[in-house]
Write a protein that holds these residues in place. Structure first.
Motif, PDB file in Angstrom:
ATOM      1  N   LYS A 162       0.827  -1.217   0.000  1.00 55.02           N
ATOM      2  CA  LYS A 162       0.000   0.000   0.000  1.00 55.02           C
ATOM      3  C   LYS A 162       0.861   1.266   0.000  1.00 55.02           C
ATOM      4  O   LYS A 162       0.462   2.289  -0.560  1.00 55.02           O
ATOM      5  CB  LYS A 162      -0.982  -0.015   1.171  1.00 55.02           C
ATOM      6  CG  LYS A 162      -2.066  -1.092   1.029  1.00 55.02           C
ATOM      7  CD  LYS A 162      -2.924  -0.904  -0.226  1.00 55.02           C
ATOM      8  CE  LYS A 162      -4.058  -1.905  -0.319  1.00 55.02           C
ATOM      9  NZ  LYS A 162      -4.931  -1.715  -1.497  1.00 55.02           N
ATOM     10  N   HIS A 163       2.053   1.205   0.620  1.00 52.16           N
ATOM     11  CA  HIS A 163       2.968   2.339   0.467  1.00 52.16           C
ATOM     12  C   HIS A 163       3.350   2.492  -1.007  1.00 52.16           C
ATOM     13  O   HIS A 163       3.476   3.612  -1.505  1.00 52.16           O
ATOM     14  CB  HIS A 163       4.217   2.155   1.337  1.00 52.16           C
ATOM     15  CG  HIS A 163       4.017   2.565   2.765  1.00 52.16           C
ATOM     16  ND1 HIS A 163       3.161   1.908   3.636  1.00 52.16           N
ATOM     17  CD2 HIS A 163       4.549   3.581   3.483  1.00 52.16           C
ATOM     18  CE1 HIS A 163       3.183   2.512   4.818  1.00 52.16           C
ATOM     19  NE2 HIS A 163       4.011   3.529   4.751  1.00 52.16           N
ATOM     20  N   ALA A 164       3.524   1.362  -1.686  1.00 49.96           N
ATOM     21  CA  ALA A 164       3.839   1.420  -3.121  1.00 49.96           C
ATOM     22  C   ALA A 164       2.670   2.012  -3.905  1.00 49.96           C
ATOM     23  O   ALA A 164       2.866   2.837  -4.807  1.00 49.96           O
ATOM     24  CB  ALA A 164       4.175   0.019  -3.639  1.00 49.96           C
ATOM     25  N   VAL A 165       1.456   1.617  -3.539  1.00 46.62           N
ATOM     26  CA  VAL A 165       0.271   2.157  -4.235  1.00 46.62           C
ATOM     27  C   VAL A 165       0.188   3.675  -4.038  1.00 46.62           C
ATOM     28  O   VAL A 165      -0.141   4.428  -4.962  1.00 46.62           O
ATOM     29  CB  VAL A 165      -1.018   1.471  -3.723  1.00 46.62           C
ATOM     30  CG1 VAL A 165      -2.271   2.216  -4.184  1.00 46.62           C
ATOM     31  CG2 VAL A 165      -1.063   0.016  -4.176  1.00 46.62           C
ATOM     32  N   GLN A 166       0.510   4.112  -2.823  1.00 43.98           N
ATOM     33  CA  GLN A 166       0.474   5.555  -2.553  1.00 43.98           C
ATOM     34  C   GLN A 166       1.453   6.300  -3.465  1.00 43.98           C
ATOM     35  O   GLN A 166       1.096   7.281  -4.123  1.00 43.98           O
ATOM     36  CB  GLN A 166       0.805   5.804  -1.070  1.00 43.98           C
ATOM     37  CG  GLN A 166       0.774   7.259  -0.663  1.00 43.98           C
ATOM     38  CD  GLN A 166      -0.600   7.864  -0.848  1.00 43.98           C
ATOM     39  OE1 GLN A 166      -1.614   7.295  -0.464  1.00 43.98           O
ATOM     40  NE2 GLN A 166      -0.654   9.021  -1.489  1.00 43.98           N
ATOM     41  N   ALA A 167       2.691   5.799  -3.503  1.00 47.77           N
ATOM     42  CA  ALA A 167       3.715   6.458  -4.328  1.00 47.77           C
ATOM     43  C   ALA A 167       3.338   6.395  -5.809  1.00 47.77           C
ATOM     44  O   ALA A 167       3.442   7.389  -6.541  1.00 47.77           O
ATOM     45  CB  ALA A 167       5.073   5.793  -4.092  1.00 47.77           C
ATOM     46  N   LEU A 168       2.887   5.203  -6.226  1.00 45.78           N
ATOM     47  CA  LEU A 168       2.495   5.008  -7.630  1.00 45.78           C
ATOM     48  C   LEU A 168       1.391   6.010  -8.018  1.00 45.78           C
ATOM     49  O   LEU A 168       1.426   6.608  -9.093  1.00 45.78           O
ATOM     50  CB  LEU A 168       2.017   3.569  -7.764  1.00 45.78           C
ATOM     51  CG  LEU A 168       1.468   2.981  -9.042  1.00 45.78           C
ATOM     52  CD1 LEU A 168       1.587   1.474  -8.979  1.00 45.78           C
ATOM     53  CD2 LEU A 168       0.025   3.360  -9.275  1.00 45.78           C
ATOM     54  N   THR A 169       0.433   6.200  -7.119  1.00 46.73           N
ATOM     55  CA  THR A 169      -0.709   7.059  -7.461  1.00 46.73           C
ATOM     56  C   THR A 169      -0.302   8.523  -7.493  1.00 46.73           C
ATOM     57  O   THR A 169      -0.791   9.298  -8.332  1.00 46.73           O
ATOM     58  CB  THR A 169      -1.869   6.809  -6.479  1.00 46.73           C
ATOM     59  OG1 THR A 169      -2.114   5.410  -6.403  1.00 46.73           O
ATOM     60  CG2 THR A 169      -3.141   7.518  -6.934  1.00 46.73           C
ATOM     61  N   GLU A 170       0.602   8.922  -6.590  1.00 44.09           N
ATOM     62  CA  GLU A 170       1.075  10.306  -6.642  1.00 44.09           C
ATOM     63  C   GLU A 170       1.857  10.564  -7.928  1.00 44.09           C
ATOM     64  O   GLU A 170       1.725  11.622  -8.543  1.00 44.09           O
ATOM     65  CB  GLU A 170       1.928  10.621  -5.410  1.00 44.09           C
ATOM     66  CG  GLU A 170       1.086  10.731  -4.148  1.00 44.09           C
ATOM     67  CD  GLU A 170       1.905  11.080  -2.917  1.00 44.09           C
ATOM     68  OE1 GLU A 170       2.613  12.104  -2.929  1.00 44.09           O
ATOM     69  OE2 GLU A 170       1.848  10.310  -1.934  1.00 44.09           O
TER      70      GLU A 170
END
Ligand SMILES: NC(=O)c1ccc[n+]([C@@H]2O[C@H](COP(=O)([O-])OP(=O)(O)OC[C@H]3O[C@@H](n4cnc5c(N)ncnc54)[C@H](O)[C@@H]3O)[C@@H](O)[C@H]2O)c1
Length: 277
Positions: A162-170
């Protein structure tokens, strides 16, 4: 985007067979949207498709494992063949995993990242160029979690994903602003929502206590998936990047996280709030 303007347009929802994705799909249909339901649980999306059609909605179930790029490409082909355009892509399918990091089998670790992170990349690769070729406004929303900013021990694969999803989405937000300004990008970060997510978690001896705790916890304290879907559509209508179901808890955790990252606090200060103790 005003919700009334969504009638007749198309929403694609992954993980639409249960929980948040099912509620988002049903709400999209209630707004008059055509709905494409994607999930590995074929029986569930086929049943939802049948119900929606019986109620006069336009729905299409496409069995899809989002961890497989070819299947997501087939999902995009099916959505465009059936409805011609896509206005909302909701990358939502996700899995949980519990247990000490060293106890998580390699294949389980890889599966969580393959679904939660790679699945999102597959959705972006297959849909964004087509949405970008259409000058009309559209929206991509990626389901993250408060787990995208919090740290929870014995939930490492999920937290990392989910940290990866956050970065990916930003990153995606910035990229769409540059290359396809008609595509708005949001991150949907729920707190507890009463779904079946911990029913599907693999039960290993090491993680048993945690499995029971988290199953109970989200059922006892979680909002309903329908309430989460309402928050999501209200956020889309307001054009929010951050769409949050538990705004105060999120801000408290984000503030503590910032203090950890700037060396004012140790990681256990975040654990006090996010962990099960
Ligand atoms: N429930 C919560 O408290 C909570 C909190 C924060 C974030 N989330 C996130 O919300 C999203 C939806 O979870 P939920 O709580 O509704 O859980 P859920 O288990 O009810 O729904 C998830 C759906 O995703 C499907 N799925 C699993 N693997 C898939 C794959 N490879 N391809 C396609 N579909 C797949 C499942 O079959 C299921 O129908 C997840 O990304 C989850 O991480 C949930």
């Amino acid at each position: 985007m005003r919700l009334e303007e969504l009638a007749g347009q198309t929403a694609v929802v992954t993980g639409a067979g249960s929980g948040i994705g099912e509620s988002v799909a049903r709400r999209a249909a209630a707004l008059g949207m055509n709905v494409v339901l994607a999930d590995v649980a074929m029986d569930r999306i086929v049943a939802i498709e049948a119900q929606l059609r019986a109620d006069g909605h336009r729905a299409l179930a496409v069995p899809t494992d989002v961890s497989d790029a070819d299947q997501v490409e087939a999902l995009a082909n099916a959505a465009y063949a059936e409805f011609g355009s896509v206005t909302i892509l909701h990358n939502n399918a996700g899995l949980e995993s519990l247990g000490y990091t060293w106890d998580v089998p390699a294949d389980e670790w890889q599966r969580v990242l393959a679904v939660n992170v790679n699945g999102m990349h597959h959705g972006i690769r297959s849909f964004v160029p087509r949405m970008g070729a259409d000058p009309r406004r559209s929206h991509i929303v990626n389901t993250c979690s408060v787990g995208g900013i919090a740290i929870t021990p014995r939930m490492t694969a999920y937290a990392a994903s989910k940290h990866a999803v956050q970065a990916l989405t930003e990153c995606l937000y910035l990229e769409c602003a540059e290359a396809y300004p008609q595509i708005a990008v949001s991150v949907f970060s729920p707190g507890h929502v009463a779904t079946r997510i911990f029913e599907d978690v693999s039960v290993r001896a090491e993680a048993n206590d945690d499995v029971a705790f988290w199953r109970r916890s989200i059922q006892d304290t979680g909002i309903t998936p329908d309430a989460a879907a309402e928050v999501l559509f209200n956020g889309l209508q307001r054009g929010e990047f951050w769409i949050l179901t538990h705004r105060e808890a999120f801000e408290r955790l984000a503030t503590k996280r910032a203090k950890v990252l700037t060396r004012q606090l140790r990681p256990d200060s975040v654990f006090e709030e996010a962990g099960r103790n």
